[in-house]
Design an enzyme around this catalytic site. Structure first.
Site, PDB file in Angstrom:
ATOM      1  N   PHE A   1       0.822  -1.223   0.000  1.00  0.00           N
ATOM      2  CA  PHE A   1       0.000   0.000   0.000  1.00  0.00           C
ATOM      3  C   PHE A   1       0.849   1.264   0.000  1.00  0.00           C
ATOM      4  CE2 PHE A   1       0.160   2.317   4.002  1.00  0.00           C
ATOM      5  CZ  PHE A   1       0.795   1.447   4.864  1.00  0.00           C
ATOM      6  N   LYS A   2       2.144   1.137   0.347  1.00  0.00           N
ATOM      7  CA  LYS A   2       3.000   2.310   0.357  1.00  0.00           C
ATOM      8  C   LYS A   2       3.019   3.020  -1.002  1.00  0.00           C
ATOM      9  CE  LYS A   2       4.822   1.589   4.585  1.00  0.00           C
ATOM     10  NZ  LYS A   2       4.304   0.284   5.004  1.00  0.00           N
ATOM     11  N   ASP A   3       2.780   2.261  -2.067  1.00  0.00           N
ATOM     12  CA  ASP A   3       2.781   2.876  -3.406  1.00  0.00           C
ATOM     13  C   ASP A   3       1.681   3.925  -3.556  1.00  0.00           C
ATOM     14  OD1 ASP A   3       4.917   1.381  -4.565  1.00  0.00           O
ATOM     15  OD2 ASP A   3       3.572  -0.303  -4.923  1.00  0.00           O
TER      16      ASP A   3
ATOM     17  N   MET B   1       3.292   6.921  -2.081  1.00  0.00           N
ATOM     18  CA  MET B   1       4.626   7.265  -2.591  1.00  0.00           C
ATOM     19  C   MET B   1       4.589   7.656  -4.062  1.00  0.00           C
ATOM     20  SD  MET B   1       7.327   7.470  -0.756  1.00  0.00           S
ATOM     21  CE  MET B   1       7.573   6.220   0.486  1.00  0.00           C
TER      22      MET B   1
END
Ligand SMILES: *Cc1c(COP(=O)(O)O)cnc(C)c1O
Length: 467
Positions: A111-113, A116
């Protein structure tokens, strides 16, 4: 929109400056001066919009005049174009009124994408205007680092250094950080755990001469723009399930408290979230805080959900600011006590914490059992972080008529060993990433020592400037 520091002793900044700064100069984190509200009609009007259109409407009030409407639309459009699912963050039904929100369809499968990729575009738009050069340094328990590298690889004017705990990330996570060939990417394996990496990162930011000298910028979830980007999917998921006309609950696998704090922000903005459940693994400082009112470190033990092996949850400071009526001095005092091992919440603060959140801890055994149960019941392989959420959602379920959404934070193939051990089934990487295991790696080992890290960064950025 102006941003204030949680420690009350740094200048107020606009969105763009707060985003580029990362950490405030008093050591605090930036938060909006007030929470913008969305009316029921504005929330209802999100129904049926594309993810990008909804993101525009939710984020717009936070951005002020930093970007025009057209610029922001372009930034959002480019950020999510690389996601491999047309819905960007699809909901998947797993039970009568139970859902997984799949946040792992971005380029690094976590989920960091979601945040980011947006940050990459926001920084690029900002740097293109100013002609500035920056040095991004991030600390990662595994997923932030690869997402940051993916967002900034090859971008002009940016050097990226990622500190990850040597030997404590999965092989897929490590390779996502060490295999990009671009010269502006630097993967640094630090001799220590994630909390060490994050503490050294804060040391770098608190050295103002160094910070200004290399143009340091932060992309960890101390960066407000990350939290903001994550607020969007609470809205899109809840609206798809009937909000604002009915409430929805969320369970969030939690480490640094960024993702679940984004849910809190959505609630402050007016989204009817019934329960907001903090799921922890065996590193359960946040669960213990809710149970006892004492926020006390006990030492991190490596788990099968490594991205949650964290004790110093940076974004918890943002919540403390809220719980203590936005008194920066009170927060600064608590953070000082935390450096010495921990602190006790006041009765008032604990009452408010419990009014906003529920929590549950998943042991290693419970995490494995949740992976196996999901596989048996639905034929879905889930990553171990998501599994802590499934466990917590089950034990803190509440009213069965209220939809429960568990945030699926990573693709199971990022953690194939844990998933295979629990189910007998080895999850495969998506075809477009299948050659990851064959690409050559490039990594620099560093001591758990700020001087050594500065040295590595200094040499690489000087070399860059001289070219
Ligand atoms: C980062 C991460 C988490 C924890 O999220 P926070 O915002 O740090 O609380 C959970 N699961 C996965 C897969 C992650 O990468």
């Amino acid at each position: 929109m102006q941003y204030v520091s949680t420690r009350g002793a740094a200048p107020k900044l606009g969105f763009e400056e707060a985003m580029l700064a990362g950490l405030a100069r008093d050591g605090g984190l930036y938060v909006p001066e007030t929470w913008p509200r969305m009316s029921e009609a504005e929330i209802a009007a999100l129904a049926g919009l594309s993810y990008e259109e909804a993101a525009f409407r939710v984020m717009r009030p936070f951005i002020g005049d930093a970007f025009t409407d057209r610029e922001l639309e372009g930034i959002i459009g480019r950020a999510y174009a690389g996601f491999r699912h047309a819905a960007r963050v699809p909901l998947r039904q797993t039970g009568p009124n139970d859902w997984l929100l799949e946040l792992f369809h971005g380029p690094t499968l976590a989920f960091k994408d979601v945040a980011m990729q947006l940050i990459g575009q926001l920084f690029e738009a900002s740097l293109a205007r100013s002609g500035r050069r920056i040095t991004i340094v991030g600390a990662t328990s595994g997923d932030t680092g690869s997402a940051a590298i993916e967002a900034f690889r090859g971008r002009a004017g940016v050097e990226v250094f990622i500190l990850f705990p040597d030997g404590r990330v999965s092989e897929v996570q490590r390779r996502q950080m060490t295999t990009p060939a671009e010269a502006n990417v630097h993967a640094l394996a630090i001799a220590g755990d994630f909390d060490d990496a994050q503490a050294r990162l804060k040391d770098l930011f608190n050295d103002h001469a160094f910070r200004d000298g290399v143009g340091l910028a932060g992309v960890n979830s101390i960066n407000w723009a990350r939290v903001l980007a994550q607020t969007v999917y609470y809205f899109t998921a809840a609206v798809a399930l009937g909000a604002p006309h009915r409430p929805v609950s969320f369970t969030v696998p939690t480490g640094n408290f960024g993702d679940v704090f984004a849910g809190y922000v959505a609630r402050r903005m007016g989204l009817p979230i019934e329960r907001l459940v903090i799921a922890t693994n065996q590193n359960d400082i946040l669960h213990r805080t809710l149970e006892t009112g004492a926020h006390r470190r006990a030492g991190v033990r490596a788990s099968i959900s490594p991205s949650m092996d964290i004790e110093v949850s940076s974004n918890f400071e943002r919540l403390l600011f809220e719980l203590y009526d936005r008194e920066g001095a009170a927060v600064a005092g608590l953070m000082g006590e935390l450096a010495g091992g921990g602190f006790e919440l006041s009765q008032g603060a604990l009452g408010r914490l419990r009014a906003e959140f529920d929590s549950a801890r998943a042991s290693e055994e419970e995490t494995r059992a949740a992976i196996a149960a999901a596989w048996a019941a639905t034929g879905e392989l889930v990553c171990p972080h998501t599994a802590t959420g499934l466990h917590a959602a089950r034990v803190r379920r509440g009213d069965p008529r209220v939809p429960m959404v568990v945030l699926a934070t990573a693709h199971p193939a990022k953690f194939p060993d844990a998933v295979e051990a629990a189910t007998g089934e080895r999850p495969a990487l998506p075809g477009w990433m299948a050659d990851l295991m064959a690409r050559p790696e490039r990594v620099t080992r560093v001591a758990n020592d700020v001087a050594a890290i500065k040295d590595v960064i200094g040499r690489a950025t000087v070399g860059e400037g001289a070219r």
